[in-house]
Enzyme design. Sequence first.
Site, short mmCIF file in Angstrom:
data_model
loop_
_atom_site.label_atom_id
_atom_site.label_comp_id
_atom_site.label_asym_id
_atom_site.label_seq_id
_atom_site.Cartn_x
_atom_site.Cartn_y
_atom_site.Cartn_z
N SER A 463 0.83 -1.20 0.00
CA SER A 463 0.00 0.00 0.00
C SER A 463 0.87 1.26 0.00
CB SER A 463 -0.96 -0.03 1.19
OG SER A 463 -1.97 0.96 1.05
N ASP A 559 -8.39 -3.30 -7.13
CA ASP A 559 -7.85 -3.04 -5.80
C ASP A 559 -8.94 -2.47 -4.89
OD1 ASP A 559 -6.59 -1.31 -3.68
OD2 ASP A 559 -4.77 -2.16 -4.53
N HIS A 626 -6.40 -6.02 -1.45
CA HIS A 626 -5.43 -4.94 -1.26
C HIS A 626 -4.37 -5.46 -0.29
CE1 HIS A 626 -3.93 -0.82 -1.18
NE2 HIS A 626 -3.91 -0.86 0.14
#
Length: 676
Positions: A463, A559, A626
Amino acid sequence: MTTFVLALLAFLAVFCTTHVLSNKHDSLYVNITILQSATAQGAVCLDGSPPAYHLDRGYGTGLRSWIIYLDGGSWCESIPDCLDRSTTSLGSSNHMKQRGFFAGILHNTSKQNPEFHNWNRVRVKYCDGSSFTGDVEQVHSENKLYFRGARIFKAIMEDLWRKGMKSAENAILSGTSAGGLATILNCDKFKCLLSESAKVKCVADAAFFINSKTIYGTSYIQEMYRKIVNLHGSAKNLPSACTYVMEPSLCLFSQNVIPYIQTPLFIINSIYDSWQINNTLVPLYLDPQHAWTDCINNISRCTSSERIIIQESSLVNLTILQTAVAKGAVCLDGSPPAYHLDRGSGTGVNNWVISVEGGGWCQNVAQCLLRKNSKYGSSAKMENQVYFSGMLSNEQKFNPEFYNWNRVFVRYCDGGSFTGDVEAVDPGTGLHYRGARIFKAIMEELLAQGMNKSENAILSGCSAGGLATILHCDNFRILLTNSVKVKCFSDAGYFVNIEDISGKPFIQQFFNDVVTLHGSAKNLPPSCTSKLEPGLCFFPQNAAQQIQKPLFIINSAYDGWQVRNILVPRGTDPKGAWNSCGANIKTCTPDQLKVLQGFRLNFLKALEGLGPSSTRGYYINSCFAHCQTQKQASWFGPNSPRLFNKTIAEAVGDWVLERNQFRQIDCPYPCDKTCG
């Protein structure tokens, strides 16, 4: 600042904890109150029946003091599970006993309950299966299940407010197990219901649920919480400061959400919580022969190997880098940065893999102040130990390529993907924007710890940490000698510059604000900033082509974080039409799926920014996910996602060790049946 007193009572008893309700033989029975008026608000149990509670009025000096106790009883994560509950007292007031026992913290004698015996004491019945967080308007046409836990909490609190709680001088919200978790999650909301003069505190019993791995390294409890949040539509009722920086399901874990609670909070828990051992560490499906039964029922009967698993698991200690302070390399609050290091062994002793933590960004002072009081802005708030799993696991069966490498987890506490560098500190807020200095200080420390002798070195991250990996890839290479094989792989860090569903460039403005606030421009690739505005160089599609070193991208074309925060950011969906779809792609309407397919095409177009270089690789699947490298279930396992019959671990291993190049893009949703 959060007032948080953590009392982890290390009782060796195996039962979940010394509960605040004691035995029935020493208690008072109180009649049930069925709140019929709540049905008009849609505040109903799983079966549609009205919610309920028991109230025993206070007297004397306790007349204007209240203690609310939320019942526990686990959760339901699927339709069949919730259907089963709907025929019991945990899903229907029709099945609740007319009288409930009041003991322990609810007892009415000073001998048994010296502090609270004469307070107004309330026991709230639990019948929604989501720790009072659910809120789904639609009722399933076939099973007639209602997911309305958040409405139940609100309706009962409002009823108690009318019955005198509005005049409370003292008020305590408490609960056990799932009710204790509800106490934590609703603590600040409870405070807001009462006058500013009221002294409000929260007490959670047996509710410090941790995101721990099973004995086989899988993420059973994390997956269960994800299903609960998706089924019950809980995301919007979890503390927004937490859901802003991580996936909503992670905000059901006490360790993640407590730093954001502002109201005084007291935790009662056993370190050897038997429910968690039985359901998190050793769930039934992993112990079909009941080998752990004796240990779970009585800790004194655990074998030596079982005790090691319970007491240590895959925990790695935190290292606080005090020497970084002299360099100005500090977190948002001025505390020193930190990392976790698990040393390599055997053939991996001279190989290093660095994983950079993610967790969103702060674009303005208000957001950074929120982070400052959490582990994402202060090392003083970080866990002393974390679990290493997925790409950081130390077991070959879970991490075939890197299990014996030196494995490092770099903590994220600057809010700018390690790019910020502002010398001045605001005297009013005390905020420091020093992410770039943190990255440099920790890398220098790792060089001194032996990374200077490495043969292979990998920089990775998830991330916001994945974005940091891309932006710092060349900087990482410069730190090492030319003989070292250096590569970078970014997980869920390829954020795309697209308009949101309202047609506005939300993420472009957001990233521009981040770069401006943190003074990031000078730490972004100069070959990009010489052509584009600095804020645009925060997007990998503009910056990645400028990176000279080998770079591998792992991302979902759908995502989940980007869907919820770039495509449908807050304010663009006032009616909540995307709440369910944003949490679970399987619940999307045909029109929403069309929008998501458009998002996928835009993502793949942005991926062209990587360039055609032979030093590039990518693994783009169609799982609604994610961050996939730090979760054992998605990194490497029998049920892990696969792309061209390769798990993520296998594809990364092939690319890193140069067995073959991997550049594959999955077919559009829903063709990939390996996503789970």
